[in-house]
Write an enzyme that holds these catalytic residues in place. Sequence first.
Site, short mmCIF file in Angstrom:
data_model
loop_
_atom_site.label_atom_id
_atom_site.label_comp_id
_atom_site.label_asym_id
_atom_site.label_seq_id
_atom_site.Cartn_x
_atom_site.Cartn_y
_atom_site.Cartn_z
N LYS A 1 2.94 -10.31 5.17
CA LYS A 1 3.11 -9.65 6.47
C LYS A 1 2.22 -10.30 7.53
O LYS A 1 2.45 -10.09 8.73
CB LYS A 1 2.79 -8.16 6.36
CG LYS A 1 3.83 -7.36 5.59
CD LYS A 1 3.49 -5.88 5.62
CE LYS A 1 4.53 -5.05 4.87
NZ LYS A 1 4.45 -5.26 3.39
N HIS B 1 1.65 -4.88 -0.34
CA HIS B 1 2.20 -4.19 0.83
C HIS B 1 1.34 -4.43 2.05
O HIS B 1 1.85 -4.45 3.17
CB HIS B 1 2.31 -2.70 0.54
CG HIS B 1 2.82 -1.91 1.70
ND1 HIS B 1 4.14 -1.96 2.11
CD2 HIS B 1 2.19 -1.07 2.57
CE1 HIS B 1 4.31 -1.18 3.16
NE2 HIS B 1 3.15 -0.62 3.46
N CYS C 1 8.57 2.90 4.53
CA CYS C 1 8.37 1.46 4.34
C CYS C 1 8.42 1.03 2.88
O CYS C 1 8.25 -0.15 2.58
CB CYS C 1 7.04 1.04 4.99
SG CYS C 1 7.01 1.37 6.76
N GLU D 1 -5.08 -0.27 -1.20
CA GLU D 1 -4.20 -0.99 -2.13
C GLU D 1 -4.99 -1.88 -3.07
O GLU D 1 -4.70 -1.94 -4.27
CB GLU D 1 -3.17 -1.83 -1.36
CG GLU D 1 -2.18 -2.51 -2.27
CD GLU D 1 -1.06 -3.22 -1.53
OE1 GLU D 1 -0.09 -3.65 -2.19
OE2 GLU D 1 -1.14 -3.33 -0.28
N HIS E 1 5.49 -6.52 9.90
CA HIS E 1 5.91 -5.45 9.00
C HIS E 1 7.32 -5.00 9.37
O HIS E 1 7.51 -4.39 10.42
CB HIS E 1 4.91 -4.30 9.09
CG HIS E 1 5.17 -3.18 8.15
ND1 HIS E 1 6.13 -3.23 7.16
CD2 HIS E 1 4.58 -1.95 8.03
CE1 HIS E 1 6.12 -2.10 6.49
NE2 HIS E 1 5.19 -1.31 6.99
N PHE F 1 5.07 5.95 4.62
CA PHE F 1 4.61 7.25 5.12
C PHE F 1 5.25 8.36 4.28
O PHE F 1 6.43 8.30 3.92
CB PHE F 1 5.02 7.44 6.58
CG PHE F 1 4.17 6.67 7.57
CD1 PHE F 1 3.07 5.95 7.19
CD2 PHE F 1 4.49 6.70 8.93
CE1 PHE F 1 2.30 5.24 8.11
CE2 PHE F 1 3.74 6.00 9.86
CZ PHE F 1 2.64 5.27 9.45
#
Length: 414
Positions: free
Chosen positions: A334, A303, A163, A314, A339, A400
């Site tokens: 998002k 993110h 991502c 984050e 996402h 990931f």
Amino acid sequence: MKRVVVTGLGTVNPLGNDVTTFWNNIKAGKNAGQKITRFDASKFRSQVACQVQEFDPSGVLDRNEIKRTDLFTQYALVSAVQAMEDSNLDLTAIDPFDIGVIWGVGQGGMQTFESEVENYVNGDYTPRFNPFFIPKLLVNMAAGMISMKYGLQGINYTPVSACATGNTAIMDAFNYIRLGKAKVFVTGGSEAGITSASFGGFSAMKAMSTRNDDPQTASRPFDKERDGFVMGEGGAALILEEYEHAKARGAKIYAELVGAAMTADAYHMTSPHPEGLGAAKAMQLAIEEAGLTPKDVDYLNLHATSTPVGDIAELNAVQKVFGADSNLHVSSTKSMTGHLLGAAAAIEAIIAIKSINDNVVPATTNVTELDENIPADIRVVTNQSLEKEVKVAMSNAFGFGGHNATVVFKKYEG
């Protein structure tokens, strides 16, 4: 190092099939969440997604091309065509080897793979695969098809960092132009992951929201009751151009790309480092490369996907970099788009650029009560966009495998 500017934008995503519609819906706080219609999701824990609406690739591809491309490539091509038209590039006036394509894709042709395997298993096991099976599913095919569409013969490939992929692609294009290895790049990312296997896999990980009775509020980053992300799909394209080349042809310049950096958490397959160490370092390096300080940054598109662990990790990273004495406002769009996986950073780069153009910080929607673990000195814009002068905007993307990627855009000042 040569300067790099943005001269074209294009997108297809759940909030709009062009940049103007998309940006207006972002400013208005529209939400794209809905019950899945692409396939029967009734047996899954999660049943909501943000799907592209009324998509018609026939203006870009003929009937045979549509049959020979997966949806992620179609999203890429339509986005790229918009961006090329927006840039007003005269391809006859530039060496085709000076224009490249670096296009990010996370998963590739998932629907193609599923349908071909399903046909094989449900048939008599005779290998009657479509001759375009492999080309349709390859992650690099979007980049290849964009180059073929325009005869672009420069550097051409697809980076994959889950991502974080969209920002990885943008960063690579940025660096090649700075080094003088190309004058122009079509860059960005696309994804078409709303398929039964892809969606089912994320659902099995318990990574996605189960707020199935209220799809429009299911994506709720930073909210105390958030329970996972909502999958989206689509694509977005940016035309990055060497500044002197853009200036010489009188190009419209949206913003200057001034910094980009990547790091790795080296921590866990799917979870971010809880203290945000890798994310903090990526932001720090990107700001330093831009020749800026944290106090210069006005807006950070986070993110933050709406997962209990990721959002706070984050913000811990943000606090490390910016502290209490900063001009920063943050948000996660998002909450509206869902996402988009490998395409997420590409549409969020457009949001960062448009925030500079319009002096607007978009909101994180669906926030009823902020998580009490959010550091008190971080200013999260919630539920309504904020009018504010934005000279510098950043965008984070994490993936990931522990991939962290940050890009920094600055108001163009000549």
